[in-house]
Design an enzyme around this catalytic site. Structure first.
Site, PDB file in Angstrom:
ATOM      1  N   LYS A  72       0.829  -1.203   0.000  1.00  0.00           N
ATOM      2  CA  LYS A  72       0.000   0.000   0.000  1.00  0.00           C
ATOM      3  C   LYS A  72       0.871   1.265   0.000  1.00  0.00           C
ATOM      4  CE  LYS A  72      -3.762  -2.312   2.481  1.00  0.00           C
ATOM      5  NZ  LYS A  72      -4.731  -2.186   3.592  1.00  0.00           N
ATOM      6  N   TYR A 116     -12.510  -2.227  -3.019  1.00  0.00           N
ATOM      7  CA  TYR A 116     -12.957  -2.328  -1.625  1.00  0.00           C
ATOM      8  C   TYR A 116     -14.479  -2.271  -1.507  1.00  0.00           C
ATOM      9  CZ  TYR A 116      -8.232  -1.978   0.355  1.00  0.00           C
ATOM     10  OH  TYR A 116      -6.933  -2.230   0.748  1.00  0.00           O
ATOM     11  N   PHE A 136     -15.381   3.531   7.654  1.00  0.00           N
ATOM     12  CA  PHE A 136     -14.024   3.899   7.237  1.00  0.00           C
ATOM     13  C   PHE A 136     -13.825   3.861   5.718  1.00  0.00           C
ATOM     14  CE2 PHE A 136     -13.989  -0.642   8.431  1.00  0.00           C
ATOM     15  CZ  PHE A 136     -13.525  -1.234   7.264  1.00  0.00           C
ATOM     16  N   ARG A 189      -1.742 -14.812   4.043  1.00  0.00           N
ATOM     17  CA  ARG A 189      -2.494 -14.122   5.121  1.00  0.00           C
ATOM     18  C   ARG A 189      -1.809 -14.305   6.474  1.00  0.00           C
ATOM     19  NH1 ARG A 189      -6.709 -10.505   4.235  1.00  0.00           N
ATOM     20  NH2 ARG A 189      -7.831 -11.346   6.031  1.00  0.00           N
ATOM     21  N   THR A 230      -5.174  -7.565  10.709  1.00  0.00           N
ATOM     22  CA  THR A 230      -5.419  -6.288  10.035  1.00  0.00           C
ATOM     23  C   THR A 230      -4.846  -5.111  10.831  1.00  0.00           C
ATOM     24  OG1 THR A 230      -7.461  -7.210   9.153  1.00  0.00           O
ATOM     25  CG2 THR A 230      -7.227  -4.822   9.047  1.00  0.00           C
ATOM     26  N   ARG A 252       2.797  -6.979   9.122  1.00  0.00           N
ATOM     27  CA  ARG A 252       2.140  -5.889   9.864  1.00  0.00           C
ATOM     28  C   ARG A 252       2.638  -5.832  11.305  1.00  0.00           C
ATOM     29  NH1 ARG A 252      -3.688  -7.586   7.453  1.00  0.00           N
ATOM     30  NH2 ARG A 252      -3.785  -6.220   5.615  1.00  0.00           N
ATOM     31  N   ASN A 258      -1.656  -0.193   7.032  1.00  0.00           N
ATOM     32  CA  ASN A 258      -1.139  -1.487   7.489  1.00  0.00           C
ATOM     33  C   ASN A 258      -0.275  -2.175   6.441  1.00  0.00           C
ATOM     34  OD1 ASN A 258      -3.191  -2.167   5.781  1.00  0.00           O
ATOM     35  ND2 ASN A 258      -4.330  -3.431   7.228  1.00  0.00           N
ATOM     36  N   HIS A 280      -1.941  -5.518   1.591  1.00  0.00           N
ATOM     37  CA  HIS A 280      -3.244  -6.178   1.446  1.00  0.00           C
ATOM     38  C   HIS A 280      -2.977  -7.534   0.814  1.00  0.00           C
ATOM     39  CE1 HIS A 280      -7.403  -6.988   0.264  1.00  0.00           C
ATOM     40  NE2 HIS A 280      -6.856  -7.484  -0.834  1.00  0.00           N
ATOM     41  N   GLU A 317     -10.398  -9.519  -7.277  1.00  0.00           N
ATOM     42  CA  GLU A 317      -9.427  -8.436  -7.062  1.00  0.00           C
ATOM     43  C   GLU A 317      -8.367  -8.345  -8.162  1.00  0.00           C
ATOM     44  OE1 GLU A 317      -7.827  -9.296  -3.192  1.00  0.00           O
ATOM     45  OE2 GLU A 317      -9.610  -8.574  -2.146  1.00  0.00           O
TER      46      GLU A 317
END
Ligand code: CMP
Length: 140
Positions: free
Chosen positions: A11, A51, A59, A87, A93, A104, A114, A117, A128
């Site tokens: 990100k 998203y 948010f 993951r 998260t 993270r 964070n 993704h 995605e």
């Protein structure tokens, strides 16, 4: 065990902080193969689509602002159980709650900013990756 693919985004905070190499390196050392890789800046349209499952969340607008605020690095990784293993490697998260040793857990102190993704299911991956990559950008 099945060979799978997953989508990972570094990100804008991860790119800004110079963590692209670190993130890619962790996945390469784990044994994943990179099947697609590029830097891009998400448009608002792409971000709202990407998203869309969070559209009703309080948010959502902040998340769209954040993910479009600067360049990101997107990659498709391939390997055994890629969705679950990646993951695990990125951690919870919320960076404050993510285990040390995860990406993270080692680099984030925020739930929004964070660093990374990763797709949370096969269905998410299928949806995605098409927002980010065209088929000719992906190694078969
Ligand atoms: P990601 O894995 O990209 O999926 C959705 C993103 O929404 C998540 O990482 C966070 O960046 C963000 N997010 C999730 N929950 C919250 C929250 N409570 N407040 C702000 N951002 C959130």
């Amino acid at each position: 065990m099945a060979v799978e693919r997953t989508l990972v985004l570094v990100k804008p905070d991860g790119v800004e902080r110079g963590l692209v190499g670190e993130v890619i390196s962790r996945f390469e050392r784990k044994g994943f193969k990179i099947k697609a890789l590029k830097m891009l800046k998400m448009t608002r349209e792409m971000a709202e689509d990407f998203y869309s499952v969070h559209r009703e969340k309080p948010f959502f607008q902040d998340l769209v602002e954040f993910i479009t605020s600067g360049p990101i690095v997107a990659m498709i990784l391939e390997g055994d159980s890629a969705i679950d293993v990646v993951r695990l490697m990125i951690g919870a998260t919320d960076g404050r709650k993510a285990q040390p040793g995860t990406i993270r857990g080692d680099y984030a102190l925020s739930i929004q900013n964070n660093i990374v993704h990763a797709s949370d299911s096969q269905e998410s991956f299928q949806r995605e990756y098409k927002i980010v990559f065209s088929e000719d950008e992906i190694i078969p």
